[in-house]
Design a protein around this motif. Structure first.
Motif, PDB file in Angstrom:
ATOM      1  N   SER A 169       0.897  -1.164   0.000  1.00  0.00           N
ATOM      2  CA  SER A 169       0.000   0.000   0.000  1.00  0.00           C
ATOM      3  C   SER A 169       0.937   1.217   0.000  1.00  0.00           C
ATOM      4  CB  SER A 169      -0.897  -0.022   1.237  1.00  0.00           C
ATOM      5  OG  SER A 169      -0.103  -0.047   2.383  1.00  0.00           O
ATOM      6  N   PRO A 170       0.430   2.405  -0.274  1.00  0.00           N
ATOM      7  CA  PRO A 170       1.353   3.560  -0.330  1.00  0.00           C
ATOM      8  C   PRO A 170       2.071   3.742   1.009  1.00  0.00           C
ATOM      9  CG  PRO A 170      -0.797   4.119  -1.242  1.00  0.00           C
ATOM     10  CD  PRO A 170      -0.957   2.768  -0.587  1.00  0.00           C
ATOM     11  N   VAL A 171       3.393   3.844   0.957  1.00  0.00           N
ATOM     12  CA  VAL A 171       4.163   3.955   2.207  1.00  0.00           C
ATOM     13  C   VAL A 171       5.112   5.158   2.170  1.00  0.00           C
ATOM     14  CG1 VAL A 171       4.097   1.539   2.950  1.00  0.00           C
ATOM     15  CG2 VAL A 171       5.846   2.268   1.304  1.00  0.00           C
ATOM     16  N   LEU A 172       5.430   5.617   3.363  1.00  0.00           N
ATOM     17  CA  LEU A 172       6.290   6.797   3.523  1.00  0.00           C
ATOM     18  C   LEU A 172       7.630   6.643   2.799  1.00  0.00           C
ATOM     19  CD1 LEU A 172       6.816   9.515   5.071  1.00  0.00           C
ATOM     20  CD2 LEU A 172       7.840   8.116   6.875  1.00  0.00           C
ATOM     21  N   PHE A 173       8.247   5.473   2.892  1.00  0.00           N
ATOM     22  CA  PHE A 173       9.576   5.307   2.304  1.00  0.00           C
ATOM     23  C   PHE A 173       9.547   5.494   0.781  1.00  0.00           C
ATOM     24  CE2 PHE A 173      12.908   3.586   5.292  1.00  0.00           C
ATOM     25  CZ  PHE A 173      12.279   4.047   6.425  1.00  0.00           C
ATOM     26  N   ASP A 174       8.483   5.040   0.149  1.00  0.00           N
ATOM     27  CA  ASP A 174       8.319   5.210  -1.291  1.00  0.00           C
ATOM     28  C   ASP A 174       8.020   6.680  -1.613  1.00  0.00           C
ATOM     29  OD1 ASP A 174       7.996   4.602  -3.938  1.00  0.00           O
ATOM     30  OD2 ASP A 174       5.992   3.776  -3.734  1.00  0.00           O
ATOM     31  N   GLU A 175       7.161   7.246  -0.799  1.00  0.00           N
ATOM     32  CA  GLU A 175       6.742   8.639  -1.025  1.00  0.00           C
ATOM     33  C   GLU A 175       7.939   9.605  -0.966  1.00  0.00           C
ATOM     34  OE1 GLU A 175       3.551   9.703   1.697  1.00  0.00           O
ATOM     35  OE2 GLU A 175       4.297  11.763   1.707  1.00  0.00           O
ATOM     36  N   LEU A 176       8.838   9.370  -0.015  1.00  0.00           N
ATOM     37  CA  LEU A 176       9.985  10.279   0.113  1.00  0.00           C
ATOM     38  C   LEU A 176      10.911  10.171  -1.097  1.00  0.00           C
ATOM     39  CD1 LEU A 176      10.799  10.009   3.941  1.00  0.00           C
ATOM     40  CD2 LEU A 176       9.667  11.870   2.742  1.00  0.00           C
ATOM     41  N   GLU A 177      11.069   8.960  -1.621  1.00  0.00           N
ATOM     42  CA  GLU A 177      11.848   8.807  -2.865  1.00  0.00           C
ATOM     43  C   GLU A 177      11.191   9.580  -4.003  1.00  0.00           C
ATOM     44  OE1 GLU A 177      12.616   4.807  -4.225  1.00  0.00           O
ATOM     45  OE2 GLU A 177      13.768   4.362  -2.417  1.00  0.00           O
ATOM     46  N   GLU A 178       9.895   9.378  -4.111  1.00  0.00           N
ATOM     47  CA  GLU A 178       9.099  10.008  -5.174  1.00  0.00           C
ATOM     48  C   GLU A 178       9.294  11.522  -5.171  1.00  0.00           C
ATOM     49  OE1 GLU A 178       6.907   7.800  -6.969  1.00  0.00           O
ATOM     50  OE2 GLU A 178       6.776   9.518  -8.342  1.00  0.00           O
TER      51      GLU A 178
ATOM     52  N   ARG B 241      13.731   0.952  -7.894  1.00  0.00           N
ATOM     53  CA  ARG B 241      14.767   0.216  -8.615  1.00  0.00           C
ATOM     54  C   ARG B 241      14.796  -1.271  -8.295  1.00  0.00           C
ATOM     55  NH1 ARG B 241      19.912   2.572  -9.941  1.00  0.00           N
ATOM     56  NH2 ARG B 241      19.708   4.780 -10.395  1.00  0.00           N
ATOM     57  N   SER B 242      14.452  -1.645  -7.082  1.00  0.00           N
ATOM     58  CA  SER B 242      14.588  -3.058  -6.702  1.00  0.00           C
ATOM     59  C   SER B 242      13.475  -3.880  -7.364  1.00  0.00           C
ATOM     60  CB  SER B 242      14.495  -3.184  -5.174  1.00  0.00           C
ATOM     61  OG  SER B 242      13.858  -4.376  -4.818  1.00  0.00           O
ATOM     62  N   PRO B 243      13.832  -4.917  -8.141  1.00  0.00           N
ATOM     63  CA  PRO B 243      12.796  -5.716  -8.809  1.00  0.00           C
ATOM     64  C   PRO B 243      11.785  -6.281  -7.808  1.00  0.00           C
ATOM     65  CG  PRO B 243      14.980  -6.299  -9.627  1.00  0.00           C
ATOM     66  CD  PRO B 243      15.195  -5.355  -8.483  1.00  0.00           C
ATOM     67  N   GLY B 244      12.260  -6.700  -6.642  1.00  0.00           N
ATOM     68  CA  GLY B 244      11.349  -7.266  -5.631  1.00  0.00           C
ATOM     69  C   GLY B 244      10.325  -6.245  -5.169  1.00  0.00           C
ATOM     70  N   LEU B 245      10.794  -5.057  -4.812  1.00  0.00           N
ATOM     71  CA  LEU B 245       9.867  -4.029  -4.321  1.00  0.00           C
ATOM     72  C   LEU B 245       8.954  -3.531  -5.442  1.00  0.00           C
ATOM     73  CD1 LEU B 245      12.152  -1.979  -1.892  1.00  0.00           C
ATOM     74  CD2 LEU B 245      10.326  -3.559  -1.303  1.00  0.00           C
ATOM     75  N   LEU B 246       9.492  -3.462  -6.664  1.00  0.00           N
ATOM     76  CA  LEU B 246       8.649  -3.031  -7.796  1.00  0.00           C
ATOM     77  C   LEU B 246       7.531  -4.038  -8.050  1.00  0.00           C
ATOM     78  CD1 LEU B 246      11.350  -1.596 -10.219  1.00  0.00           C
ATOM     79  CD2 LEU B 246       9.562  -0.309  -9.040  1.00  0.00           C
TER      80      LEU B 246
ATOM     81  N   ALA C 291       3.645  -3.273  -8.069  1.00  0.00           N
ATOM     82  CA  ALA C 291       2.826  -3.559  -9.254  1.00  0.00           C
ATOM     83  C   ALA C 291       1.611  -4.408  -8.871  1.00  0.00           C
ATOM     84  CB  ALA C 291       3.659  -4.283 -10.297  1.00  0.00           C
ATOM     85  N   LYS C 292       1.819  -5.346  -7.974  1.00  0.00           N
ATOM     86  CA  LYS C 292       0.715  -6.205  -7.537  1.00  0.00           C
ATOM     87  C   LYS C 292      -0.355  -5.364  -6.832  1.00  0.00           C
ATOM     88  CE  LYS C 292       0.386 -10.564  -5.169  1.00  0.00           C
ATOM     89  NZ  LYS C 292       1.073 -11.387  -4.207  1.00  0.00           N
ATOM     90  N   HIS C 293       0.129  -4.399  -6.058  1.00  0.00           N
ATOM     91  CA  HIS C 293      -0.803  -3.539  -5.328  1.00  0.00           C
ATOM     92  C   HIS C 293      -1.631  -2.683  -6.296  1.00  0.00           C
ATOM     93  CE1 HIS C 293      -2.136   0.101  -3.368  1.00  0.00           C
ATOM     94  NE2 HIS C 293      -1.231   0.782  -4.023  1.00  0.00           N
ATOM     95  N   ILE C 294      -0.975  -2.226  -7.392  1.00  0.00           N
ATOM     96  CA  ILE C 294      -1.700  -1.380  -8.348  1.00  0.00           C
ATOM     97  C   ILE C 294      -2.784  -2.219  -9.052  1.00  0.00           C
ATOM     98  CG2 ILE C 294      -1.470  -0.052 -10.505  1.00  0.00           C
ATOM     99  CD1 ILE C 294       1.364   0.725  -9.411  1.00  0.00           C
ATOM    100  N   LYS C 295      -2.446  -3.494  -9.339  1.00  0.00           N
ATOM    101  CA  LYS C 295      -3.448  -4.359  -9.989  1.00  0.00           C
ATOM    102  C   LYS C 295      -4.579  -4.698  -9.031  1.00  0.00           C
ATOM    103  CE  LYS C 295      -0.329  -6.793 -12.875  1.00  0.00           C
ATOM    104  NZ  LYS C 295       0.454  -7.984 -12.733  1.00  0.00           N
TER     105      LYS C 295
END
Ligand code: SF4
Ligand code: SF4
Length: 211
Positions: free
Chosen positions: A166-175, A191-196, A200-204
Motif C-alpha cells: 500500500s502507499p508507504v512513507l519510504f516510497d513517497e519520500l523517494e518520489e 529500482r529493486s525488482p522485488g519491491l517493484l 505492481a501487484k498492489h496497483i493491480k
C-alpha cells in the motif's frame, strides 16, 4: 585509498538530499517534519523497546568483546528515505561527520558509520533498528510470549512505513526527490525488482478502502 562503490553511493545520496532540502522553504521543511512525525513516534517506541530489553545483553555479548554481528562493513542496505529523514533531523556538523567518515574511510571490518561513541547517524537506518541476531532473539524473546508479541507488533507497524503493498512513507519520500529530477542507487522503491513487483501487484489489486 579509492572510495568504494558503497561509500560513493551513500556520499552522493547524502549530498543530494542536503542540497535539495536546502532549496525548500521553512514551510516546506515544516510540512516534511510533520509528515514523518508518526514514523518518528514509532521509531521512538522501537528504540525504547530495544533499550529496555536488549541493551544489557548486547553490551555484554558484543560491545565489550567487540565481536558484534551488527554493524559489519557494508552489511546494511540504507534506503533513500533513511537518508532523507536523517539529514532532515541532523545538525550540519552531524551531516559533515557522515561525509567525512565516508571520504576518509580506510577499510576494516566495521560499518563505515560506526565510531567510538557509536553510530554516527542521528536516526539510524530502519534495517539497523529492526535487526536482532538469533542469539538476541533466542535469549530475550525465546521464552517470553508477551515480549515476542510486542516485538511482532512493532515489526508489523514497521511495514506500514516500508512495505509497499500500500502507499508507504519510504516510497513517497523517494518520489518527492524523483519528481524534481534526482536519482540515486539507494532509491530501492523505484529500482529493486522485488519491491517493484510488490508495488505492481498492489496497483493491480488495490487494497479496499474503508467505506
Ligand atoms: S543484536 Fe546480536 S549481534 Fe547485535 S549487538 Fe545484540 S547480541 Fe550482538
Ligand atoms: S549505520 Fe549505524 S547502526 Fe547501522 S550498521 Fe552502521 S554503525 Fe551500525
Amino acid at each position: 585509498m579509492e572510495m568504494s562503490e558503497y561509500n560513493r553511493d551513500q556520499l552522493e545520496a547524502i549530498q543530494m538530499v542536503q542540497r535539495q532540502l536546502g532549496t525548500l522553504s521553512k514551510g516546506q521543511i515544516g510540512g516534511l517534519r510533520r509528515r514523518i512525525g508518526p514514523y518518528l513516534q514509532f521509531r521512538g517506541e522501537v528504540a525504547d523497546f530495544q533499550k529496555q530489553h536488549f541493551s544489557e545483553m548486547c553490551t555484554e555479548k558484543c560491545f565489550t568483546s567487540q565481536t558484534s554481528a551488527c554493524c559489519g562493513r557494508e552489511g546494511i542496505a540504507t534506503f533513500f528515505a533513511d537518508v532523507v529523514m536523517n539529514v532532515l533531523l541532523s545538525k550540519e556538523e552531524e551531516v559533515e561527520g557522515l561525509l567525512q567518515a565516508l571520504s576518509e574511510d580506510t577499510g576494516g571490518f566495521k560499518c563505515v558509520y560506526l565510531h567510538e561513541k557509536g553510530c554516527l547517524w542521528r536516526l539510524k537506518p530502519i534495517v539497523c533498528e529492526m535487526f536482532l541476531c538469533e542469539h538476541a532473539r533466542d535469549t530475550v524473546l525465546g521464552k517470553d510470549e508477551l515480549l515476542r508479541d510486542q516485538w511482532e507488533k512493532l515489526r508489523q507497524r514497521e511495514k506500514r512505513y516500508t512495505w509497499p503493498s500500500s502507499p508507504v512513507l519510504f516510497d513517497e519520500l523517494e518520489e518527492m526527490f524523483i519528481r524534481v529530477g534526482l536519482d540515486s542507487p539507494l532509491m530501492y522503491y523505484h529500482r529493486s525488482p522485488g519491491l517493484l513487483r510488490v508495488k505492481a501487484k498492489h496497483i493491480k489489486n488495490p487494497p479496499k478502502r474503508p467505506a
